[in-house]
Design a protein around this motif. Structure first.
Motif, mmCIF file in Angstrom:
data_model
loop_
_atom_site.group_PDB
_atom_site.id
_atom_site.type_symbol
_atom_site.label_atom_id
_atom_site.label_comp_id
_atom_site.label_asym_id
_atom_site.label_seq_id
_atom_site.Cartn_x
_atom_site.Cartn_y
_atom_site.Cartn_z
ATOM 1 N N GLU A 5 -5.024 5.907 5.919
ATOM 2 C CA GLU A 5 -4.039 4.937 5.430
ATOM 3 C C GLU A 5 -2.755 5.662 5.026
ATOM 4 N N HIS A 6 -2.932 6.802 4.347
ATOM 5 C CA HIS A 6 -1.783 7.600 3.922
ATOM 6 C C HIS A 6 -0.944 8.026 5.131
ATOM 7 N N ASP A 7 -1.629 8.492 6.188
ATOM 8 C CA ASP A 7 -0.924 8.923 7.402
ATOM 9 C C ASP A 7 -0.200 7.757 8.076
ATOM 10 N N GLU A 31 2.574 -1.358 -1.532
ATOM 11 C CA GLU A 31 1.322 -1.184 -2.271
ATOM 12 C C GLU A 31 0.875 0.267 -2.287
ATOM 13 N N HIS A 32 1.000 0.930 -1.127
ATOM 14 C CA HIS A 32 0.579 2.313 -1.006
ATOM 15 C C HIS A 32 1.477 3.238 -1.824
ATOM 16 N N VAL A 33 2.757 3.000 -1.762
ATOM 17 C CA VAL A 33 3.749 3.843 -2.451
ATOM 18 C C VAL A 33 3.526 3.816 -3.968
ATOM 19 N N SER A 35 0.837 3.876 -5.478
ATOM 20 C CA SER A 35 -0.263 4.758 -5.883
ATOM 21 C C SER A 35 -0.195 6.139 -5.233
ATOM 22 N N CYS A 36 0.818 6.394 -4.439
ATOM 23 C CA CYS A 36 0.918 7.674 -3.738
ATOM 24 C C CYS A 36 2.286 8.306 -3.986
ATOM 25 N N ILE A 37 2.280 9.355 -4.802
ATOM 26 C CA ILE A 37 3.532 10.034 -5.171
ATOM 27 C C ILE A 37 4.225 10.612 -3.942
ATOM 28 N N ALA A 38 3.426 11.220 -3.056
ATOM 29 C CA ALA A 38 3.988 11.866 -1.865
ATOM 30 C C ALA A 38 4.781 10.867 -1.022
ATOM 31 N N CYS A 39 4.156 9.715 -0.793
ATOM 32 C CA CYS A 39 4.831 8.695 0.016
ATOM 33 C C CYS A 39 6.016 8.107 -0.728
ATOM 34 N N SER A 40 5.860 7.933 -2.028
ATOM 35 C CA SER A 40 6.945 7.397 -2.857
ATOM 36 C C SER A 40 8.164 8.300 -2.780
HETATM 37 ZN ZN ZN Z 1 0.671 8.270 0.832
#
Ligand code: ZN
Length: 164
Positions: A5-7, A31-33, A35-40
Motif C-alpha cells: 500500500e505504501h509503494d 488516509e495513508h499520508v 499515518s505515514c511520515i515518509a509519504c507525508s
Molecule cells: Zn507511505
C-alpha cells in the motif's frame, strides 16, 4: 499499513500534488499520508513542484497554443469571410443598380418620352441631347441608389455585429 500500500501510494504522490487523482484515489492518499511520515513528507515535497509546474505553460503547452492559434485563426477566418462577403455584396449591389438602371430605362424613357412628345411633338437635336443627359442622370441616380444601399447594409451589418 502494508508495504504494498505504501509503494502504491508513493507512486500516486506526485499525481496527488498535481491534483490529477480521482476522488477515490485522493481519499486513499490522504488516509495513508495521515499515518505515514515518509509519504507525508514526500507529498509536501511534491506540492511546490507541482504548483510550479502548473504555473509554467509547459504542462499544457499544446492545448494553450492550439486554443490561442485556433481563436486567432477563427477570428482571421471570420474577418476574411466578412471581407469576402462585403466584396461580393458590393458587386451584387452595383450589378443590381446597373441592372435596375438598364431595365428601368426603357420604362423611364417611355414615360418621359411620351410626356415630352406631348410637349415637343417634333424630334430635334435638343431632344436627343436632352435624352442623353437624362440617361446620364438616370444612370448616376442608379449608381447613387446602389451606393446608398451598400453603405446602409454595411452600417446595419456593423450595428448587428456590435449587438452580437
Ligand atoms: Zn507511505
Amino acid at each position: 499499513m502494508t508495504m504494498s500500500e505504501h509503494d502504491k501510494i508513493r507512486e500516486l504522490l506526485a499525481l496527488a500534488a498535481a491534483g490529477a487523482l480521482t476522488s477515490a484515489e485522493e481519499k486513499q492518499v490522504a488516509e495513508h499520508v495521515r499515518s505515514c511520515i515518509a509519504c507525508s513528507n514526500e507529498l509536501d515535497a511534491w506540492r511546490p513542484i507541482a504548483s510550479e509546474l502548473r504555473r509554467l505553460p509547459t504542462p499544457q503547452p499544446s492545448s494553450w497554443l492550439v486554443q490561442a492559434t485556433l481563436a486567432r485563426a477563427e477570428a482571421k477566418f471570420t474577418e476574411q469571410a466578412e471581407h469576402d462577403w462585403n466584396g461580393r455584396l458590393m458587386i451584387v449591389v452595383v450589378a443590381f443598380a446597373w441592372l435596375l438602371t438598364i431595365a428601368s430605362w426603357p420604362v423611364f424613357q417611355l414615360v418621359s418620352g411620351r410626356f415630352e412628345s406631348l410637349l415637343e411633338p417634333q424630334f430635334s437635336h435638343t431632344q436627343l441631347s436632352h435624352t442623353l443627359l437624362s440617361f446620364a442622370a438616370f444612370t448616376a441616380l442608379g449608381w447613387l441608389a446602389g451606393g446608398v444601399a451598400a453603405v446602409m447594409l454595411a452600417v446595419r451589418q456593423r450595428g448587428e455585429r456590435r449587438l452580437a
